[in-house]
Motif scaffolding. Structure first.
Motif, PDB file in Angstrom:
ATOM      1  N   LEU A  92       0.825  -1.204   0.000  1.00 41.19           N
ATOM      2  CA  LEU A  92       0.000   0.000   0.000  1.00 41.19           C
ATOM      3  C   LEU A  92       0.861   1.256   0.000  1.00 41.19           C
ATOM      4  CD1 LEU A  92      -2.826   1.334   0.317  1.00 41.19           C
ATOM      5  CD2 LEU A  92      -2.401   1.270   2.770  1.00 41.19           C
ATOM      6  N   PHE A  93       1.855   1.327   0.889  1.00 43.28           N
ATOM      7  CA  PHE A  93       2.673   2.528   0.985  1.00 43.28           C
ATOM      8  C   PHE A  93       3.667   2.662  -0.167  1.00 43.28           C
ATOM      9  CE2 PHE A  93       1.486   2.549   5.587  1.00 43.28           C
ATOM     10  CZ  PHE A  93       0.792   3.748   5.524  1.00 43.28           C
ATOM     11  N   SER A  94       3.986   1.595  -0.860  1.00 37.88           N
ATOM     12  CA  SER A  94       4.889   1.714  -2.001  1.00 37.88           C
ATOM     13  C   SER A  94       4.173   2.268  -3.227  1.00 37.88           C
ATOM     14  CB  SER A  94       5.517   0.369  -2.329  1.00 37.88           C
ATOM     15  OG  SER A  94       4.544  -0.508  -2.851  1.00 37.88           O
ATOM     16  N   THR A  95       2.859   2.196  -3.275  1.00 37.59           N
ATOM     17  CA  THR A  95       2.116   2.700  -4.428  1.00 37.59           C
ATOM     18  C   THR A  95       1.466   4.057  -4.168  1.00 37.59           C
ATOM     19  OG1 THR A  95       0.176   1.449  -3.742  1.00 37.59           O
ATOM     20  CG2 THR A  95       1.644   0.406  -5.329  1.00 37.59           C
ATOM     21  N   VAL A  96       1.502   4.574  -2.945  1.00 41.45           N
ATOM     22  CA  VAL A  96       0.885   5.862  -2.618  1.00 41.45           C
ATOM     23  C   VAL A  96       1.908   6.970  -2.831  1.00 41.45           C
ATOM     24  CG1 VAL A  96      -0.080   7.234  -0.732  1.00 41.45           C
ATOM     25  CG2 VAL A  96      -0.722   4.858  -0.964  1.00 41.45           C
ATOM     26  N   SER A  97       1.478   8.054  -3.484  1.00 44.28           N
ATOM     27  CA  SER A  97       2.353   9.211  -3.644  1.00 44.28           C
ATOM     28  C   SER A  97       1.701  10.415  -2.966  1.00 44.28           C
ATOM     29  CB  SER A  97       2.603   9.498  -5.122  1.00 44.28           C
ATOM     30  OG  SER A  97       1.392   9.774  -5.777  1.00 44.28           O
ATOM     31  N   PHE A  98       2.533  11.324  -2.447  1.00 44.43           N
ATOM     32  CA  PHE A  98       2.018  12.515  -1.777  1.00 44.43           C
ATOM     33  C   PHE A  98       3.050  13.630  -1.868  1.00 44.43           C
ATOM     34  CE2 PHE A  98       4.061   9.811   1.319  1.00 44.43           C
ATOM     35  CZ  PHE A  98       4.860  10.666   2.050  1.00 44.43           C
ATOM     36  N   GLY A 102       5.134   7.535  -5.680  1.00 47.01           N
ATOM     37  CA  GLY A 102       4.896   6.117  -5.450  1.00 47.01           C
ATOM     38  C   GLY A 102       5.114   5.348  -6.734  1.00 47.01           C
ATOM     39  N   GLN A 103       5.097   4.065  -6.620  1.00 48.83           N
ATOM     40  CA  GLN A 103       5.276   3.218  -7.804  1.00 48.83           C
ATOM     41  C   GLN A 103       3.983   3.240  -8.602  1.00 48.83           C
ATOM     42  OE1 GLN A 103       6.140  -0.801  -6.833  1.00 48.83           O
ATOM     43  NE2 GLN A 103       6.480  -1.418  -8.932  1.00 48.83           N
ATOM     44  N   ASP A 104       4.061   3.692  -9.845  1.00 52.54           N
ATOM     45  CA  ASP A 104       2.850   3.763 -10.658  1.00 52.54           C
ATOM     46  C   ASP A 104       2.870   2.805 -11.835  1.00 52.54           C
ATOM     47  OD1 ASP A 104       4.822   5.063 -11.999  1.00 52.54           O
ATOM     48  OD2 ASP A 104       3.586   6.751 -12.649  1.00 52.54           O
ATOM     49  N   GLU A 105       3.973   2.117 -12.047  1.00 50.04           N
ATOM     50  CA  GLU A 105       4.054   1.150 -13.134  1.00 50.04           C
ATOM     51  C   GLU A 105       4.079  -0.254 -12.551  1.00 50.04           C
ATOM     52  OE1 GLU A 105       7.351   1.978 -15.621  1.00 50.04           O
ATOM     53  OE2 GLU A 105       6.775   4.064 -15.925  1.00 50.04           O
ATOM     54  N   LEU A 106       2.921  -0.823 -12.418  1.00 52.35           N
ATOM     55  CA  LEU A 106       2.820  -2.194 -11.923  1.00 52.35           C
ATOM     56  C   LEU A 106       2.774  -3.129 -13.115  1.00 52.35           C
ATOM     57  CD1 LEU A 106       0.197  -1.696  -9.102  1.00 52.35           C
ATOM     58  CD2 LEU A 106       2.663  -1.873  -8.875  1.00 52.35           C
ATOM     59  N   LYS A 107       3.492  -4.212 -13.024  1.00 54.94           N
ATOM     60  CA  LYS A 107       3.560  -5.159 -14.130  1.00 54.94           C
ATOM     61  C   LYS A 107       2.324  -6.048 -14.092  1.00 54.94           C
ATOM     62  CE  LYS A 107       6.531  -8.592 -16.239  1.00 54.94           C
ATOM     63  NZ  LYS A 107       7.774  -9.355 -16.124  1.00 54.94           N
ATOM     64  N   ILE A 108       1.535  -5.947 -15.112  1.00 56.18           N
ATOM     65  CA  ILE A 108       0.332  -6.761 -15.227  1.00 56.18           C
ATOM     66  C   ILE A 108       0.517  -7.669 -16.444  1.00 56.18           C
ATOM     67  CG2 ILE A 108      -2.155  -6.764 -15.580  1.00 56.18           C
ATOM     68  CD1 ILE A 108      -2.198  -3.966 -14.301  1.00 56.18           C
TER      69      ILE A 108
END
Length: 133
Positions: free
Chosen positions: A19-25, A71-77
């Motif tokens: 959760l915290f690796s994908t959240v940006s602020f 945050g990480q916005d490129e998740l490998k799908i």
């Protein structure tokens, strides 16, 4: 008991990490001279009230800093078609094995299910003084 608690804590920890690796602020800071006046995490930082004076002087003593935490916005799908043929075969074999692993057992026949024991008037072992040691 300890293994299940450890497993649950580890699972919750990994979920929080994802959760915290994908959240940006953003963190905004407002300085008046060299003094930090206001800090804000999600909204605009509090000003010191020197805006009217700055317009007259045309020289600003205040400055704003904005720190962006990306945050990480490129998740490998990946889809099933993106896998190699060996990986597809392994995935199909694994799912088939896992589905067939849990087959129900045949219903067991209990022949004495409806049998009721006779009513005991006296305890025969105590009456004959015969005991198992």
């Amino acid at each position: 008991m300890i293994k299940t608690i450890t497993h649950k804590l580890f699972s919750v920890g990994l979920a929080i990490l994802v959760l915290f690796s994908t959240v940006s602020f953003t963190i905004e800071k407002h300085y008046c001279g060299d003094v930090l006046v206001g800090t804000s995490v999600f909204a605009a930082a509090e000003n010191c009230g020197m805006e009217a004076m700055e317009k007259a002087q045309k020289k600003s003593c205040c400055k704003d800093e904005v720190d962006v935490v990306e945050g990480q916005d490129e998740l490998k799908i990946t889809s099933f078609e993106d896998l190699d043929i060996e990986q597809q075969q392994f995935l199909v074999a694994f799912t088939q094995f896992y589905i067939n692993l849990f087959e129900s057992l045949p219903k067991q026949v209990i022949p004495h299910k409806d049998y009721s024991p006779p009513n005991l008037v006296q305890d025969i072992q105590v009456l004959d003084q015969v005991f198992l040691i």
